[in-house]
Each structure stands twice: as C-alpha cells, then as structure tokens.
Design an enzyme around this catalytic site. Structure first.
Site, PDB file in Angstrom:
ATOM      1  N   ALA A  87       0.670  -1.427  -0.056  1.00  0.00           N
ATOM      2  CA  ALA A  87       0.026  -0.035   0.024  1.00  0.00           C
ATOM      3  C   ALA A  87       0.786   1.128   0.091  1.00  0.00           C
ATOM      4  CB  ALA A  87      -0.887  -0.041   1.138  1.00  0.00           C
ATOM      5  N   TYR A  88       2.252   1.118   0.212  1.00  0.00           N
ATOM      6  CA  TYR A  88       2.954   2.435   0.338  1.00  0.00           C
ATOM      7  C   TYR A  88       2.790   3.192  -1.190  1.00  0.00           C
ATOM      8  CZ  TYR A  88       4.744   1.169   4.790  1.00  0.00           C
ATOM      9  OH  TYR A  88       5.086   0.664   6.002  1.00  0.00           O
ATOM     10  N   SER A  89       2.314   4.110  -1.159  1.00  0.00           N
ATOM     11  CA  SER A  89       2.358   4.718  -2.440  1.00  0.00           C
ATOM     12  C   SER A  89       1.684   4.158  -3.494  1.00  0.00           C
ATOM     13  CB  SER A  89       3.678   5.648  -2.883  1.00  0.00           C
ATOM     14  OG  SER A  89       4.164   6.465  -1.888  1.00  0.00           O
ATOM     15  N   ALA A  90       0.518   3.621  -3.279  1.00  0.00           N
ATOM     16  CA  ALA A  90      -0.285   2.637  -4.161  1.00  0.00           C
ATOM     17  C   ALA A  90       0.738   1.596  -5.019  1.00  0.00           C
ATOM     18  CB  ALA A  90      -0.788   3.663  -5.074  1.00  0.00           C
ATOM     19  N   GLY A  91       1.706   1.130  -4.172  1.00  0.00           N
ATOM     20  CA  GLY A  91       2.348   0.193  -4.914  1.00  0.00           C
ATOM     21  C   GLY A  91       3.671   0.642  -5.590  1.00  0.00           C
TER      22      GLY A  91
END
Length: 325
Positions: free
Chosen positions: A62-66
């Site tokens: 989930a960090y920065s939408a992948g």
C-alpha cells in the site's frame, strides 16, 4: 563503521541492525502521500544503504499505491545481488475499490503476494508481513493461506505488525497447533514517545523468540527536531497526527538536552535508545536525506549512560494504544 548483523528472532535469517523503511519512497501524491521521494531522488539513498551494509529493506504493497515496491525492487536489482538482501513487504490495506480488495482472506493473500512479486521484480519475498489484524477473517484461514505461499516458494518467512498481544499470541498458538509456518517477527510501534508495547507485546516476543523491528523509532520525526519545528511530512501526515500530543514535549526536550550535551543529533540519541532495547532486533529507519542515513548508521554504536537513559524515560506517562488501523 562496520555494520553488525543479527538473527531475526529464532530464525536463521541474518539481518542488519538497521532496516531501511521504504515508505518514504514512492510517486509523490500516490496513495495520498505528497511528501515521498520519487525514483530519481530515492535511488541514491537506497544505494548508500546497500554500500553501508544495510541488507534489510521494508516496504508494503500500500505504500504510495504500490510504487514504493516498484522503486525498491528496481534499485535493489541494480545495486545488490538478490541473495544478499532481505526484502520485506506487507499486505492488508486495500489496494483498489470493491470487495475482497483488503484484509487477510485467502483470496486477498493469493492476489496480493503475486502483485507484490510483480512490482518488486523478484521470484520470492524474504519476509511477508500482515500489516494489521483482520477482524473479518478467521485467523485459521489467514495462517493456512500464508503457510501455503511459503510452501509454494513465494515467501521465505512470515512476520506481523501492530496488533494486541493477545491477538499475536493466538496467531502463534494457532500456527503451532496446526503445524503451519510461524511468524518470526513483530513490526510494532515503539519509541520514546510510545512505550505501551513494554507492557505485553515485548515480553511476549522475548518469551517466544520473536524478532522485534519497531516502526517509527523517531516518532515520525518528532524526536529528531525541536518541539515547535515542523516538516513537510508532519504538516501533511494525517495518520501521524493521531499518534502523539502535547504531553510528549518533556521527552522531546530531554532528547534535545542530551544531544546538545553529547554533541550528537537528536535523531542519534532517540535511535540509540531504541536500538539498545533488549528485545529490539533492528529499528526501521526512514531516510529522505543522506544525513538521515549517516545519523542512523552511527546511532547503533552510541551508548547512553544510565543517567541519560533515566532522563529520557522518566517523563513518560502511560497512554492509550496508538498505531493500530
């Protein structure tokens, strides 16, 4: 300095005494984080970490939408041999709208492990962690699915992140009872401003041989600067704003006083305290500047006196649990 390496819990996995947290690296604005470093700015820091001997890199789907996983994967393929680095990632937080997009169901685990492998550009994940506890899925379903991705060769080891100690104890017992792959690590919220983990979670980890890799050892940067000083991340980090408050100021001031007296940075003092914890394996540090890495690399060798440690911990007051989603 020469990097030190330690076993992660009771496993045979050797990790550096520092883990580089990669939440700071990702397409700015993706996933709601405007303060992250894009690929061109992140690569020099990842390279510096590898050159300094850090072999442990922590990110999440989930960090920065992948996009964090993508940046980390491409950089490590260039700067290191795959067998020499330990890549950790996580799942739980939703990656898209709609049902089955989040959580720890069998469907979600099988979907997200393959998606992370694609973004990271690797055949396996060294440490696959559940980001939080899933109240909507039986723990037996989660643990069996995680065991299956290990047996399929997609994952080497399993870890967990912030939850209640009773939940982690239940997961450990359930896995052992069924002969499923056991968690070897706990990534929890632990720093000078938040020490509630000392009540139950840290003793549980010590008893069960679980490696402890605390997130936010500098309290989202609050311990690295004067109380009234702000930063781009602090101004826009909505989750971070829920974690700390005005009662923390005496601790921040104590860090500043020791740093000034010793000729150290505040970050070095705060990180030295966390790293020296008897249950701590490797704090997860964030770095958006070379100086952040330099401070962290030296901090793990700094020894605080008993008087300094007392000055740091005495102002602490018990607080409600924080950091769970």
């Amino acid at each position: 300095m020469n990097m030190k390496y330690v076993k992660l819990g009771n496993s045979g996995l050797d990790v550096s005494r520092l883990a580089l947290g990669c939440m700071s690296y990702g397409t700015p604005g993706a996933g709601g984080h405007s303060w992250t470093l894009g690929e061109d700015d992140a690569r020099p820091l990842l390279r510096r970490a590898v050159e300094a001997g850090i072999n442990f890199f922590d990110t999440a789907n989930a960090y920065s939408a992948g996009t964090s996983e993508g940046i980390v994967g491409r950089a490590l393929r260039e700067f290191a041999q795959r067998e020499d680095v330990v890549i950790a990632t996580k799942l739980y937080i939703g990656m898209r709208p709609g049902p089955n997009s989040r959580g720890l169901s069998r469907k979600a685990i099988f979907t997200e492990v393959d998606a992370s492998l694609r973004r990271l550009g690797t055949d396996y994940i060294d440490l696959y962690q559940i980001h939080r506890w899933d109240y909507g899925t039986p723990i037996e379903e989660t643990l069996e699915a995680l065991h299956d991705v290990v047996k399929a060769g997609k994952v080497r080891y399993l870890g967990a992140s912030s939850m209640y100690a009773w939940q982690f104890a239940k997961a450990l017992f359930t896995a052992e009872n069924h002969g499923w792959t056991r968690f070897i690590s706990m990534q929890n919220h632990y720093n000078l401003l938040y020490r509630e983990e000392e009540r139950e979670m840290l003793p549980l980890c010590a008893d069960q041989g679980i490696g402890v890799i605390p997130w936010s050892p500098l309290a989202r940067g609050r311990l690295a600067r004067e109380w009234n000083e702000s930063s781009a991340r602090a101004d826009t980090d909505e989750f971070g704003k829920t974690l700390y408050g005005e009662n923390d100021r005496p601790i921040v001031d104590a860090v500043g006083a020791i740093a000034e007296n010793r000729g150290l940075s505040r970050a070095q003092v705060a990180l030295a305290w966390v790293a020296a914890g008897p249950t701590v394996t490797a704090p997860i540090i964030g770095a958006t500047k070379s100086a952040h890495l330099d401070d962290a690399l030296t901090a793990i060798d700094i020894e605080l006196t008993e008087a300094e440690r007392a000055a740091l911990v005495t102002p602490y007051r018990p607080r409600s649990t924080a950091g769970f989603i």
